[in-house]
Structures are given as structure tokens and as C-alpha cells.
Design an enzyme around this catalytic site. Structure first.
Site, PDB file in Angstrom:
ATOM      1  N   HIS A 219       0.804  -1.219   0.000  1.00 49.04           N
ATOM      2  CA  HIS A 219       0.000   0.000   0.000  1.00 49.04           C
ATOM      3  C   HIS A 219       0.844   1.279   0.000  1.00 49.04           C
ATOM      4  O   HIS A 219       0.310   2.361  -0.242  1.00 49.04           O
ATOM      5  CB  HIS A 219      -0.953   0.006   1.203  1.00 49.04           C
ATOM      6  N   SER A 223      -0.404  -0.713  -6.038  1.00 53.50           N
ATOM      7  CA  SER A 223      -0.324  -1.940  -6.829  1.00 53.50           C
ATOM      8  C   SER A 223       0.400  -1.695  -8.151  1.00 53.50           C
ATOM      9  O   SER A 223       0.315  -0.610  -8.733  1.00 53.50           O
ATOM     10  CB  SER A 223      -1.733  -2.476  -7.112  1.00 53.50           C
ATOM     11  N   LYS A 247     -14.433  -8.198  -8.770  1.00 50.63           N
ATOM     12  CA  LYS A 247     -13.540  -9.041  -9.570  1.00 50.63           C
ATOM     13  C   LYS A 247     -12.899 -10.135  -8.711  1.00 50.63           C
ATOM     14  O   LYS A 247     -12.812 -11.303  -9.122  1.00 50.63           O
ATOM     15  CB  LYS A 247     -12.465  -8.163 -10.203  1.00 50.63           C
ATOM     16  N   ASP A 248     -12.450  -9.763  -7.524  1.00 47.89           N
ATOM     17  CA  ASP A 248     -11.868 -10.755  -6.618  1.00 47.89           C
ATOM     18  C   ASP A 248     -12.917 -11.761  -6.154  1.00 47.89           C
ATOM     19  O   ASP A 248     -12.618 -12.943  -5.961  1.00 47.89           O
ATOM     20  CB  ASP A 248     -11.246 -10.066  -5.404  1.00 47.89           C
ATOM     21  N   GLU A 291       5.844 -34.034  -1.351  1.00 50.78           N
ATOM     22  CA  GLU A 291       4.625 -33.533  -1.973  1.00 50.78           C
ATOM     23  C   GLU A 291       4.964 -32.821  -3.269  1.00 50.78           C
ATOM     24  O   GLU A 291       6.099 -32.349  -3.460  1.00 50.78           O
ATOM     25  CB  GLU A 291       3.911 -32.573  -1.011  1.00 50.78           C
TER      26      GLU A 291
END
Length: 428
Positions: A219, A223, A247-248, A291
């Protein structure tokens, strides 16, 4: 980052006004995820993966707390306690499968998040700290996942702990004491389970804390975006809410659909069948593999099959495995190109996709036995991996001739819309 055009927080309800004066959490949320936080107007769906990683972490913490209520960190009963969760605890099978596959989903979105950062140059100034904290989160995830994989105390859990911690003994002088300290003894046993269970429970909360720092660091500069151009004025941004919350939200919906489908219809697809066999120190599995999200690094570890100089192959493998991750810390300074986005770096874009193929190849080699042709392929993949960051990237950043860039984010968006409209008219 301070945006003079951002709408300030002005509570109207008396309760919210009182809260804002005494404990301004609503103001913090507003400025972090609401209209008080403008973001570039051209973000695509690759910018969803940070939120998806947060959703995956929440799933892991919630399901992990429930599992901890029923798990017994004792070598004599650990395997049976997991079977008890699966068979006797109400919805225990779902909680266990959600936790197990949630780890895989977490790594999937984080790997996509990392490669998005590599493609769009999100590690470059002024966001170096955002990238560095992201790599710290990745390391904490790997440690948490490894310790969690040991807890079911199946064959692959036991021998995975035995083999991976055994590589620490290759470190001169301190290696063997470090291994004994990790295990709490000479072999994986009760002390190992207690240590790993405690740390596996603790580290997700540490990850959550580092994520807060990660978001805080983000922040400050704001972004990044697909063009790599910094925000210049109000036209380049839109409020985070409602545009990117919607959108998220769509991205989270798709993520949950995939997660639920995996958990209900193919819960063991990403696991190993040998882990449903109780741990037996006298019976070594035919092929020990970690894994899937560790496989590229495991392939680098196995790629060293001969001694070089005064260092034996085992130690070279350990150095290379940790070095392959440590390289990411230096990435902001290895790539000196002033252009961030690969959309305007045609030469770098070619090598980026070669790197993606190389990591996939290493992952495939990591789950194969230590024999030809997988050993030579692992060696070639490891050579290219290190060459990409230490040789190719610095050279490309100096000799590359980037494509012409737009003057602003708005100009790039409008140009794209004009191109799309022209294409649509031609098709019609």
C-alpha cells in the site's frame, strides 16, 4: 501511497463515528480495501491470486485448528488418530481432506502469484520490499507444509522426514547437531512429532503476520499493473471497492469450485498412496518422493551426483536446493532493466517461458526415480534454472531493446479498447 483524489473516510452513523474515534478499524479497512484505496484501472485476473492465497490461508487455519483438537502427536498413535478423524469424527473426513487439498491449492495460487510477479516485473522498484516479504512467506509456507506432511505418520511421512532432515548432516561441523536438534533425537520419533506439530500449528499465524506486512508494504507504492507504468493521475485509477472486490469475488468463486471439486471427487489425487501405510522404520518405500509442490527443488537436490572440488555431491545438492530459493531474494537487483512488464520486453518474454517449461520439467523429474534419463534431465534443468537468474537475466536486461511504451495507463487502456473495437467491427 497517498492519492489526493481518494475519497476520505467520513462515517455518518453515530456508532461508526464513535468507533472511528476510539479504535479506527473501519477507517483502516476503508483505506486498505475500499474506495479510499484507488488501484490501477487495468488490472487483469492475474491480480486475483493474492486474495486467493489469503482465502487458502484462512481455510488452512480453520481446518487446522479443528484437526488439532483430535490429533495426537505421539508415534504410537499418530497414524491411528488420523484414521480416527477420518472415520469417527463428525465430518472429520471432510475437514482432513479440505486441509490436505487446501495446502495444494495454497501452493498453486502462490506459484501463479510468483510467476505473475516474474512476468510483469512486480519485484522491481519501488516494490522490492513487497517481493522480499513475499519470498519470506513462501519459505514459511514450505517449512509449514513439510512439517504438516510428517504428522500423519505414514510411510512417506516418516521416510520423508528421515531423508530431508538427513541432508542437513551434509553441512560440515554443524550439520549433524542441527539434524538432531530438528528431530529431537537420532531418528524421527515422538520428539519429532511434538516439535513438528507445535511448529506446524504456530507458523500459519506467523505467515498471517508477514502477510499483513506484505499488504502494508504494497500500500505504500500502490499496486503494480500489466503495463508496468506507474499511476500518474486520477484517470489511471478506480476505487478498489466495488470494482475489484467484485472481480476478486468472482475469482474466489472459481477457486472454491475447483477446491470443492478436488476435495469431494478426487481428494487423494495429489497425495501418495504409501502414506496410508503406517510408518515402519524397517521397511523403506521403493521410491521416496515429497509432496508435488516440493518436486522442482527436490529434482535440483538430486541433480548433484558427483563430488566437485573438496565438497561432496550431497552438500552440493543441499546448497543448490536452498540457493534456488535464495536467488529470489536478489532478483530485484539481478534484473536491471528499467522496463517492468514483459509485454514490452520481447527477448525477456522468450526466456520467461523457457523458465516456466524448465520448472515444470524439474517438477516431473523430481517425482521420478534417481536413474537415467531423469538424472541428466534434472542436471540440465538445474543448470538452466541458475543460468536464467545469474547469467541470462542480467545480460538480457542490458542488451534488450524494449517495445515502445504508452505514456500512461489510461492511454494503454484506451488503445486496447480501440483495437478490440476495430477487431469486432472487422469480424462483423
Amino acid at each position: 501511497m497517498s492519492f489526493p483524489w481518494a475519497k476520505p473516510y467520513e462515517p455518518t452513523h453515530p456508532l461508526m463515528k464513535w468507533m472511528d474515534e476510539k479504535l479506527p478499524i473501519p477507517r483502516l479497512v476503508y483505506n486498505a480495501t475500499g474506495p479510499g484505496y484507488p488501484v490501477p484501472r487495468n488490472l487483469n485476473y492475474f491480480w486475483n491470486f493474492g486474495v486467493l492465497a489469503g482465502a487458502a490461508l484462512v481455510i488452512q487455519i480453520v481446518t487446522g485448528i479443528v484437526l488439532a483438537m483430535h490429533y495426537a502427536a505421539n508415534a504410537s498413535v499418530a497414524f491411528n488418530s488420523v484414521e480416527h478423524i477420518m472415520r469417527d469424527v463428525n465430518a472429520g473426513w471432510f475437514i482432513r481432506y479440505a486441509h490436505m487439498n487446501g495446502a495444494s491449492m495454497f501452493f498453486i495460487v502462490v506459484y501463479l502469484h510468483i510467476f505473475r510477479g516474474l512476468y510483469y516485473g512486480s519485484y522491481k522498484a519501488p516494490r522490492e520490499m513487497v517481493w522480499l516479504l513475499g519470498v519470506v512467506i513462501f519459505l514459511l509456507m514450505m517449512a509449514t507444509a513439510f512439517m504438516g506432511y510428517v504428522l500423519p505418520w505414514g510411510q512417506m511421512s516418516f521416510w520423508g522426514a528421515q531423508v530431508i532432515t538427513g541432508f542437513f548432516s551434509a553441512i560440515p561441523l554443524v550439520g549433524e547437531p542441527v539434524r538432531e536438534w530438528l528431530l529431537g533425537g537420532f531418528v524421527p520419533d515422538n520428539a519429532t512429532l511434538n516439535r513438528f506439530f507445535s511448529l506446524h500449528y504456530l507458523l500459519p499465524f506467523v505467515i498471517a503476520g508477514v502477510i499483513i506486512l506484505h499488504i502494508w508494504a504494497l500500500h505504500i507504492p500502490g499496486s503494480s499493473n500489466p503495463t508496468g507504468i506507474e499511476v500518474k493521475d486520477e484517470q489511471d485509477t478506480v476505487p478498489f471497492h466495488p470494482y475489484y472486490t467484485a472481480k476478486d469475488g468472482f475469482g474466489v468463486g472459481i477457486f472454491l469450485l475447483i477446491f470443492v471439486a478436488l476435495t469431494f471427487f478426487s481428494p487423494n489425487a495429489l497425495g501418495h498412496a504409501d502414506n496410508y501405510i503406517p510408518a515402519n522404520s524397517l521397511s523403506t518405500p521403493a521410491h521416496i518422493v515429497p509432496e508435488w509442490y516440493f518436486l522442482p527443488f527436490y529434482a535440483i537436490l538430486k541433480a548433484f551426483t558427483f563430488n566437485f572440488l573438496w565438497i561432496d555431491a550431497k552438500l552440493w545438492g543441499v546448497i543448490a536446493m536452498f540457493g534456488s530459493i535464495a536467488l529470489l531474494f536478489f532478483l530485484p537487483w539481478l534484473d536491471s532493466s528499467p522496463i517492468k512488464s514483459s509485454n514490452y520486453r520481447p527477448l525477456y518474454r522468450i526466456f520467461f517461458w523457457i523458465l516456466v517449461v524448465d520448472v515444470l520439467l524439474l517438477g516431473w523429474c523430481g517425482m521420478q526415480p534417481a536413474e537415467q534419463p531423469w538424472v541428466i534431465l534434472s542436471q540440465l534443468g538445474a543448470i538452466y534454472y541458475f543460468a536464467h537468474f545469474l547469467v541470462i537475466l542480467p545480460i538480457v536486461s542490458r542488451i534488450e531493446r524494449p517495445l515502445p511504451m504508452p505514456n500512461s495507463i489510461t492511454e494503454a487502456v484506451l488503445a486496447k479498447h480501440a483495437t478490440d473495437a476495430t477487431s469486432a467491427s472487422a469480424t462483423a
